[in-house]
Design an enzyme around this catalytic site. Structure first.
Site, PDB file in Angstrom:
ATOM      1  N   GLU A 195       0.833  -1.200   0.000  1.00 19.80           N
ATOM      2  CA  GLU A 195       0.000   0.000   0.000  1.00 19.80           C
ATOM      3  C   GLU A 195       0.876   1.261   0.000  1.00 19.80           C
ATOM      4  O   GLU A 195       0.618   2.216  -0.748  1.00 19.80           O
ATOM      5  CB  GLU A 195      -0.899  -0.033   1.237  1.00 19.80           C
ATOM      6  CG  GLU A 195      -2.011   0.970   1.238  1.00 19.80           C
ATOM      7  CD  GLU A 195      -2.975   0.741   2.397  1.00 19.80           C
ATOM      8  OE1 GLU A 195      -3.382   1.743   3.021  1.00 19.80           O
ATOM      9  OE2 GLU A 195      -3.324  -0.426   2.671  1.00 19.80           O
ATOM     10  N   SER A 261       3.329 -20.317  -0.734  1.00 14.41           N
ATOM     11  CA  SER A 261       3.060 -21.707  -0.403  1.00 14.41           C
ATOM     12  C   SER A 261       2.382 -22.419  -1.568  1.00 14.41           C
ATOM     13  O   SER A 261       1.832 -21.785  -2.470  1.00 14.41           O
ATOM     14  CB  SER A 261       2.152 -21.789   0.832  1.00 14.41           C
ATOM     15  OG  SER A 261       1.220 -20.732   0.832  1.00 14.41           O
ATOM     16  N   ASP A 333      -5.996  -8.723   1.619  1.00 11.64           N
ATOM     17  CA  ASP A 333      -5.626  -7.352   1.974  1.00 11.64           C
ATOM     18  C   ASP A 333      -6.132  -7.089   3.388  1.00 11.64           C
ATOM     19  O   ASP A 333      -7.256  -6.627   3.591  1.00 11.64           O
ATOM     20  CB  ASP A 333      -6.233  -6.359   0.982  1.00 11.64           C
ATOM     21  CG  ASP A 333      -5.761  -4.933   1.208  1.00 11.64           C
ATOM     22  OD1 ASP A 333      -4.947  -4.720   2.126  1.00 11.64           O
ATOM     23  OD2 ASP A 333      -6.210  -4.040   0.480  1.00 11.64           O
ATOM     24  N   ASP A 336      -4.661  -1.706   6.398  1.00 15.35           N
ATOM     25  CA  ASP A 336      -4.865  -0.403   5.767  1.00 15.35           C
ATOM     26  C   ASP A 336      -4.087   0.644   6.548  1.00 15.35           C
ATOM     27  O   ASP A 336      -4.133   0.675   7.788  1.00 15.35           O
ATOM     28  CB  ASP A 336      -6.346  -0.013   5.750  1.00 15.35           C
ATOM     29  CG  ASP A 336      -7.064  -0.504   4.496  1.00 15.35           C
ATOM     30  OD1 ASP A 336      -6.396  -1.073   3.608  1.00 15.35           O
ATOM     31  OD2 ASP A 336      -8.291  -0.330   4.410  1.00 15.35           O
TER      32      ASP A 336
END
Length: 825
Positions: A195, A261, A333, A336
């Site tokens: 981000e 992975s 995600d 933030d």
């Protein structure tokens, strides 16, 4: 003269004798901390005798009468082998590294204090269920029992590192295990770094070029294997079937290393032997010893065996007689960054939707070896902890009069992830495994399951609930005072993607895109893989039915789909161009290299020169494409990105603009840049590996760097504690060997599958597993690296729950008896 010579000889002899004695005494002290696996101990904290049987590979098989005693013995066994590693992980979570390492770790300690992970972990003990509390408490008692024995019997401080870096070993607490879990949550996310990086790039590039550099995943979602002609039926996708720092001690990873992975599973009807199959290999940064530790526990629900992490009472990856489970990182995600506005009239306040509000503040003292303590002022907003501008280069994107805060799903004192994993270990079928996953908080994972009757993949972990009108959709920092840019809790577990017994009979994940849903339920805009999944799909198509061997073959596959796809695109105007150049000239080298690459099948084999030529070309190509536009920021995009390079050479949305060198008057084409960067790469390789490129070997540059994070930096000692192995694979192969892509050794393999497991429910005792070093963390133990060579060669060791097989060829049996009972042996 003769007398002087005699005295000199005597002094020299005395020095030699003293040196030998010093080495001998030092060796004796150091080897005192190698545990005796055949010893018997009376210990407090267990109710009945417990056996720890170390099989021929030093894997502990633990047998007790109740679960608490078994978890106690696991703590005891892990402390015997990995006490230094465990205490180092604990210190990291506490933010107390500087007490023993000095100011060089202050930045890590500062971050950990600001995130407050240890206190959150301690507070979350109260929300665990009773069996988890019992496991954590019993495990802590087992660790402390070994620490007491070390101190009582003067067993060399428990590990060689304690002589150099610590004078006291604090007793283990149940919260310590929860704190190590928090540490893993931090290690397995890179959302915040991405981000911030996107915001930095957006400040110097137009939106179209940012999209090139950090593209959305162009793939269609893949989870269950899709329909391939008449090979097998089409897949049924269903989401609701079930209601920073560069120090080796830092838990913060660059985005490229934030967890990766592989996992795949086959249902009984797609398995040759008629039993479900499951393969799993998580990818983390390499260390010596490995982060992974193999163990078998005989619980009242039955035996479980697989990979643990020292410091936690969990078989995190493995199987029981009824169920196998593996994990892959989803790349959710889950973080933030918010830009918080400070009150210009009162710097102790920040702006909220309801107006100005006081920061929550706390003082924290960091003690530093050799220096005066540093007092930190920790601050929190409603969105999360405040991070200083010096961390992650936040200052470059934070306006004056503002600070940055972090929202992250792991920043909760209601984290029941430990309870979820304890329940998973005791689950008997897929339904119970999925139910256990409902308590999982972070880091979000894809849980791959296989029982005797079927297979499933269930995403587990909290999906943050963002407003559909969020200004950046979580992709860049947002104003922390706007309601639409704040989180509103998390979505229910029923919204986590789920795939159960697809018609195709095959499930797989390589961190690739698994769903295609609109924001805010899209999971992420940045999935971890667009390349390995393509090779996996090819391998799955090659077999009508799967076997344990075909799953192992896929785990060990080193063919690069990326190389096979990119080379024809990049070199299309360079193949076989012009007459043969005079030998020894750059053009002649280029022609020879292109000829070799044209005949290469993309296998990143350690014994071949082509992988080295290809990897160097891509590295220099990426650098040539971005350096002029990005300047100093280019170092953060140094790793070749296949999707970016493909966009450039296909001129997707005008991406070929990257090929023109901004500072030059000539307009360079992509063919020009491809040719120049190949010449750059060949000159680099010539200077480093000699003039005969047929003698170059990928393995000379691509070595698995399994370094001891502490002793590995000490002169001379690093030769004994660091493990370096020539190895096949690369950044984008299924057998992943991710390179550093920077520094003096850019092709060093620093991140990959430290654990591999393949479980076959047609014959469970034929299941196999391996870790990349050995079970012991003691450099003088023969078990420090004894599994490493097997791992390098792609070999495995048996994975059996049969007690008789554990006893066969055992390297020792440790008997623990409760205080007051007569010890065995």
């Amino acid at each position: 003269m003769l007398t002087a010579f005699r005295w000199a000889l005597r002094i020299f002899t005395a020095l030699i004798v003293l040196s030998v004695l010093a080495v001998g005494v030092g060796y004796w002290f150091l080897t005192r901390s190698i545990p005796d696996y055949n010893a018997s101990y009376k210990v407090a904290g267990i109710t009945k005798p417990v056996e720890i049987i170390r099989n021929a590979n030093d894997v502990p098989h633990i047998f007790g009468k109740d679960d608490a005693d078994v978890f106690y013995a696991l703590g005891f066994a892990q402390a015997q082998d990995r006490l230094w590693q465990m205490t180092l992980l604990r210190r990291t979570a506490e933010g107390r590294l500087s007490e023993i390492f000095g100011p060089k770790t202050l930045k890590i300690d500062s971050l950990m204090r600001r995130l407050d992970l240890y206190n959150l972990a301690a507070a979350s003990f109260s929300v665990q269920d009773q069996q988890t509390k019992t496991a954590l408490t019993a495990y802590a008692r087992g660790v402390n029992a070994w620490i007491d024995i070390v101190n009582r019997d003067a067993l060399g401080r428990g590990a060689p590192e304690f002589f150099l870096f610590s004078n006291k070993i604090a007793t283990w607490q149940p919260s310590d295990s929860l704190a190590i879990l928090k540490l893993m949550q931090l290690k397995l996310t890179g959302a915040m770094q991405r981000e911030i990086l996107r915001a930095r790039a957006s400040l110097i590039l137009p939106p179209a070029r940012v999209k090139d550099l950090m593209p959305d995943d162009p793939m269609k979602p893949v989870a269950a294997l899709p329909d391939y002609a008449s090979l097998f039926p089409g897949v049924k996708k269903n989401y609701a079937e079930v209601k920073f720092p560069t120090s080796p001690l830092s838990p913060v990873q660059a985005p490229a290393f934030a967890g990766a992975s592989n996992a795949w599973a086959a249902a009984p009807n797609r398995a040759a032997a008629g039993g479900s199959l499951l393969a799993n290999d998580p990818h983390l940064d390499f260390t010596a010893p490995s982060l992974w530790y193999l163990a078998r526990l005989q619980l009242t629900e039955g035996g479980v065996i697989g990979a643990t992490i020292p410091g936690m009472p969990l078989v995190l990856l493995g199987r029981s007689k009824d169920l196998g489970w593996g994990l892959t990182t989803t790349y959710l995600d889950d973080q933030d960054v918010h830009i918080e506005k400070i009150n210009p009239d009162n710097p102790r306040q920040y702006l909220t939707p309801q107006g100005w509000k006081d920061f929550r503040t706390q003082r924290s003292i960091v003690r530093i070896k050799g220096q005066a303590p540093v007092t930190l002022t920790l601050r929190w907003t409603e969105n999360g902890p405040v991070l200083p501008g010096s961390d992650f280069d936040l200052a470059s994107i934070t306006p004056a009069g503002h600070v940055a805060s972090l929202s992250w799903t792991a920043l909760t004192d209601k984290d029941t992830t430990m309870t979820a994993m304890i329940r998973l270990m005791k689950a008997h079928d897929i339904a119970q495994g999925i139910k256990a996953g409902s308590l999982f908080v972070a880091p979000a994972q894809n849980l791959m399951l296989a029982d005797k009757h079927g297979i499933a993949m269930q995403m587990i972990g909290w999906i943050p609930k963002r407003d559909p009108n969020n200004d950046t959709q979580g992709r860049m920092p947002t104003p922390g005072w706007l309601p639409r840019d704040r989180w509103d809790g998390h979505f229910p577990y029923s919204d986590d993607p789920s795939f159960i017994n697809p018609a195709s009979g095959i499930l797989g994940n390589t961190n690739n895109k698994i769903v295609d849903r609109p924001f805010p339920l899209n999971i992420t805009f940045h999935w971890g893989d667009t390349q390995r999944i393509q090779r996996w799909l090819t391998l799955m198509k090659d077999h009508q039915v799967q076997t344990r061997e075909s799953f192992i073959e896929a785990q060990l596959d080193t063919v690069s789909f990326t190389a096979r796809a990119l080379l024809p695109l990049i070199a299309k105007n360079l193949w076989y161009q012009g007459e043969d150049a005079p030998p020894g000239t750059p053009k002649a080298m280029r022609q020879e290299a292109l000829k070799m690459l044209a005949e290469w099948n993309g296998d990143m084999n350690e014994h071949m020169p082509e992988p080295l030529i290809y990897a160097a070309w891509m590295l220099f190509l990426q650098k040539r494409l971005i350096s002029d536009e990005l300047g100093p920021l280019a170092k953060d995009f140094a790793r070749p990105d296949p999707v970016f390079i493909e966009r450039v050479f296909r001129n997707t949305d005008g991406a070929a603009a990257w090929c023109d060198i901004v500072q030059s008057t000539k307009k360079e084409t992509c063919t020009d840049i491809a040719r120049i960067s190949l010449d750059d790469a060949l000159l680099y390789l010539k200077n480093r590996y000699g003039t005969d490129m047929k003698n170059w070997r990928w393995g000379d540059a691509h070595q698995a760097a399994q370094d001891n994070p502490v002793l590995g930096k000490v002169p001379i000692l690093h030769y004994f504690v660091n493990l370096r192995q020539s190895i096949s694979g690369g950044d984008n192969t299924l057998n992943r060997g991710e390179t550093s892509a920077s520094g003096p050794d850019p092709f060093l393999d620093v991140h990959g599958p430290g654990y591999r497991g393949v479980y076959d429910f047609a014959d469970p005792d034929s299941s196999v597993f391996i870790i990349s070093t050995g079970e012991s963390g003691h450099p003088l133990s023969r078990h420090y690296d004894d599994l490493g060579e097997l791992w390098r060669r792609g070999e495995y060791i048996p994975m059996s729950l049969d007690p008789a097989l554990a006893r066969a060829g055992a390297v020792g049996i440790t008997h623990l008896t409760p205080t007051g009972a007569k010890p065995k042996g």
